[in-house]
Design a protein around this motif. Structure first.
Motif, PDB file in Angstrom:
ATOM      1  N   THR A 280       0.835  -1.196   0.000  1.00 20.19           N
ATOM      2  CA  THR A 280       0.000   0.000   0.000  1.00 20.19           C
ATOM      3  C   THR A 280       0.873   1.250   0.000  1.00 20.19           C
ATOM      4  O   THR A 280       2.078   1.191   0.280  1.00 20.19           O
ATOM      5  CB  THR A 280      -0.927   0.031   1.224  1.00 20.19           C
ATOM      6  OG1 THR A 280      -0.115   0.091   2.422  1.00 20.19           O
ATOM      7  CG2 THR A 280      -1.804  -1.210   1.264  1.00 20.19           C
ATOM      8  N   TYR A 281       0.244   2.374  -0.291  1.00 17.82           N
ATOM      9  CA  TYR A 281       0.973   3.644  -0.334  1.00 17.82           C
ATOM     10  C   TYR A 281       1.573   3.983   1.027  1.00 17.82           C
ATOM     11  O   TYR A 281       2.716   4.430   1.121  1.00 17.82           O
ATOM     12  CB  TYR A 281       0.036   4.760  -0.795  1.00 17.82           C
ATOM     13  CG  TYR A 281       0.607   6.137  -0.594  1.00 17.82           C
ATOM     14  CD1 TYR A 281       1.530   6.675  -1.484  1.00 17.82           C
ATOM     15  CD2 TYR A 281       0.240   6.910   0.509  1.00 17.82           C
ATOM     16  CE1 TYR A 281       2.072   7.944  -1.294  1.00 17.82           C
ATOM     17  CE2 TYR A 281       0.773   8.173   0.710  1.00 17.82           C
ATOM     18  CZ  TYR A 281       1.684   8.674  -0.197  1.00 17.82           C
ATOM     19  OH  TYR A 281       2.223   9.927   0.002  1.00 17.82           O
ATOM     20  N   HIS A 282       0.805   3.773   2.090  1.00 17.73           N
ATOM     21  CA  HIS A 282       1.281   4.141   3.415  1.00 17.73           C
ATOM     22  C   HIS A 282       2.487   3.294   3.828  1.00 17.73           C
ATOM     23  O   HIS A 282       3.385   3.785   4.524  1.00 17.73           O
ATOM     24  CB  HIS A 282       0.151   3.999   4.433  1.00 17.73           C
ATOM     25  CG  HIS A 282      -1.007   4.919   4.168  1.00 17.73           C
ATOM     26  ND1 HIS A 282      -0.933   6.283   4.389  1.00 17.73           N
ATOM     27  CD2 HIS A 282      -2.255   4.683   3.686  1.00 17.73           C
ATOM     28  CE1 HIS A 282      -2.085   6.848   4.066  1.00 17.73           C
ATOM     29  NE2 HIS A 282      -2.896   5.903   3.640  1.00 17.73           N
ATOM     30  N   ALA A 283       2.526   2.034   3.397  1.00 17.05           N
ATOM     31  CA  ALA A 283       3.670   1.188   3.711  1.00 17.05           C
ATOM     32  C   ALA A 283       4.925   1.685   2.994  1.00 17.05           C
ATOM     33  O   ALA A 283       6.008   1.716   3.572  1.00 17.05           O
ATOM     34  CB  ALA A 283       3.374  -0.260   3.337  1.00 17.05           C
ATOM     35  N   VAL A 284       4.788   2.078   1.729  1.00 16.04           N
ATOM     36  CA  VAL A 284       5.940   2.602   0.985  1.00 16.04           C
ATOM     37  C   VAL A 284       6.398   3.931   1.584  1.00 16.04           C
ATOM     38  O   VAL A 284       7.601   4.196   1.712  1.00 16.04           O
ATOM     39  CB  VAL A 284       5.582   2.774  -0.506  1.00 16.04           C
ATOM     40  CG1 VAL A 284       6.766   3.324  -1.286  1.00 16.04           C
ATOM     41  CG2 VAL A 284       5.144   1.450  -1.104  1.00 16.04           C
ATOM     42  N   HIS A 285       5.432   4.765   1.949  1.00 17.80           N
ATOM     43  CA  HIS A 285       5.771   6.054   2.553  1.00 17.80           C
ATOM     44  C   HIS A 285       6.537   5.856   3.855  1.00 17.80           C
ATOM     45  O   HIS A 285       7.537   6.551   4.131  1.00 17.80           O
ATOM     46  CB  HIS A 285       4.485   6.842   2.801  1.00 17.80           C
ATOM     47  CG  HIS A 285       4.708   8.255   3.245  1.00 17.80           C
ATOM     48  ND1 HIS A 285       4.853   8.599   4.579  1.00 17.80           N
ATOM     49  CD2 HIS A 285       4.837   9.406   2.548  1.00 17.80           C
ATOM     50  CE1 HIS A 285       5.036   9.900   4.681  1.00 17.80           C
ATOM     51  NE2 HIS A 285       5.043  10.419   3.468  1.00 17.80           N
ATOM     52  N   ARG A 286       6.110   4.896   4.663  1.00 19.34           N
ATOM     53  CA  ARG A 286       6.798   4.636   5.929  1.00 19.34           C
ATOM     54  C   ARG A 286       8.191   4.058   5.675  1.00 19.34           C
ATOM     55  O   ARG A 286       9.139   4.374   6.410  1.00 19.34           O
ATOM     56  CB  ARG A 286       5.961   3.672   6.772  1.00 19.34           C
ATOM     57  CG  ARG A 286       6.548   3.402   8.141  1.00 19.34           C
ATOM     58  CD  ARG A 286       6.489   4.637   9.017  1.00 19.34           C
ATOM     59  NE  ARG A 286       7.228   4.445  10.264  1.00 19.34           N
ATOM     60  CZ  ARG A 286       8.284   5.141  10.621  1.00 19.34           C
ATOM     61  NH1 ARG A 286       8.757   6.080   9.829  1.00 19.34           N
ATOM     62  NH2 ARG A 286       8.885   4.904  11.762  1.00 19.34           N
ATOM     63  N   MET A 287       8.326   3.208   4.679  1.00 17.01           N
ATOM     64  CA  MET A 287       9.641   2.660   4.340  1.00 17.01           C
ATOM     65  C   MET A 287      10.615   3.779   3.986  1.00 17.01           C
ATOM     66  O   MET A 287      11.765   3.804   4.451  1.00 17.01           O
ATOM     67  CB  MET A 287       9.502   1.693   3.154  1.00 17.01           C
ATOM     68  CG  MET A 287      10.829   1.155   2.618  1.00 17.01           C
ATOM     69  SD  MET A 287      11.643   2.200   1.343  1.00 17.01           S
ATOM     70  CE  MET A 287      10.451   2.104   0.014  1.00 17.01           C
TER      71      MET A 287
END
Length: 387
Positions: A280-287
């Motif tokens: 998801t977008y939020h997972a990539v953003h957190r990475m």
């Protein structure tokens, strides 16, 4: 609130989880006009901010006047963003409740909020379900006058639909990642998947959410193309990517080959932990935030798109219309902002200029005055010892 309903993916609910009156029809009309689900969510968040203000002051939404709109616009300027502890620290001070007094809302956020609320009340005024006077009217200087009236046709067009409480949004230079900083960030990426993601972002110029729509069948390593779903039009478009991006992609797929489903319509990007789920977008953003914390940098995920756009625009062999097509801009004027020099490059060139001027000044030899001039007069005139 997001719900598992393709007909109505987002709903605006109150503290009792009851649907807020007036918002359901508006969001449905928004989706019927062809707007994406992400747009409906963004509009819903602006409406939620407004309704929370009305609940606090005890005014029904269909009885709101310009007084409430004025106070709400001023509140956005001075109150600051609400904040709450992370859900893992729910037992800390604050107990997960919203606490006001954070950093102020950006002008772009306040401008978007004003546009959404003016459109919301225009919708209900036309439907006969809201107040006859919009609490968010147009600017007084524009009211009762035709668009672009008494304007020189040679001048650039102006915005004659500005709202009364709409702030002036400053023109910002897109923020890109310098090459040295990008290399440092890329070297600290922990997995082949993350390296492939960043390599695709910085070579295709795709938005973060667009690249996550890629499927196994949408990649063509032979032609170096990856198909994504565009944010605005929802159309599928093939974007060229670098050779390095497909090398990292191949290494990532070899690692997860036996752990993810197969098929042309299967998502391309998956989580690293089991059970495997689509990324998801939020997972990539957190990475990307974690990598920034390790490198001590402040780059953002969206800055990778700006970096790709700058690299394309600086290539003299690449027409600006090609850059416009790859970035998915509707207007060429939007792509032209990447012709503006990068802040880092401007600072570097100006510092070099100042150093060069200092070097010339130190090497400059004072001229010898001709005979017959009084030294004290030359010193008064030029401020130096002319002897």
């Amino acid at each position: 609130m997001a719900v598992d309903d393709s007909w109505e993916p987002f709903r605006l609910v109150d503290a009792n989880e009851a649907i807020v009156d007036g918002t359901r029809a508006y969001l449905r009309d928004l989706l019927a006009s062809g707007r994406s689900e992400a747009t409906a969510r963004a509009y819903g968040m602006d409406l939620l901010r407004w309704f929370r203000f009305l609940w606090a002051v005890g005014v029904p939404w269909d009885r709101a006047t310009r007084v409430e709109a004025r106070d709400f616009s001023r509140w956005l300027q001075v109150a600051g963003k609400p904040s709450r502890p992370h859900w893992r620290r729910h037992g800390d001070q604050g107990g997960g409740l919203w606490v006001p007094g954070g950093e102020p809302y950006a002008a772009s956020v306040r401008a978007h909020s004003e546009t959404v609320l003016r459109d919301f009340y225009d919708f209900h005024r036309d439907a006969g379900s809201g107040p006859l006077l919009n609490p968010f009217p147009l600017s007084r200087s524009r009211r009762g006058r035709g668009a672009n009236a008494h304007r020189n046709p040679m001048d650039p067009p102006r915005n004659d639909r500005a709202g009364l409480y709409r702030p002036v949004v400053p023109t910002r230079v897109p923020r890109s990642v310098p090459d040295e900083q990008f290399n440092e960030i890329f070297a600290r990426l922990p997995s082949h998947r993350d390296r492939a993601l960043v390599a695709f972002y910085v070579s295709t110029g795709a938005r973060a959410s667009e690249l996550l729509t890629a499927t196994r069948g949408g990649t063509d390593p032979g032609r170096q193309l990856v198909a994504v779903v565009r944010k605005g039009t929802r159309a599928v478009q093939e974007l060229p990517a670098s050779t390095d991006a497909f090398v990292w992609l191949r290494l990532y797929l070899l690692e997860v080959e036996d752990e993810i489903p197969r098929g042309r319509q299967v998502p391309l990007w998956w989580t690293l932990r089991s059970p495997r789920r689509p990324l998801t977008y939020h997972a990539v953003h957190r990475m990307f935030e974690r990598v920034n914390a390790r490198t001590g940098t402040s780059a953002t995920l969206h800055a990778l798109r700006h970096t790709a756009a700058y690299r394309m625009a600086e290539d003299p062999n690449l027409p600006l219309t090609d850059v416009q097509f790859v970035l998915g801009h509707a207007q060429l004027t939007t792509t032209q902002i990447y012709l503006t020099p990068r802040k880092e490059e401007v600072i570097r060139r100006l510092l070099t200029h100042h150093a060069e001027q200092t070097r010339h000044a130190a090497a400059r030899v004072a001229p010898v005055p001709a005979a017959g001039y009084r030294p004290e007069s030359l010193q008064t005139l030029f401020g130096v010892d002319a002897r």
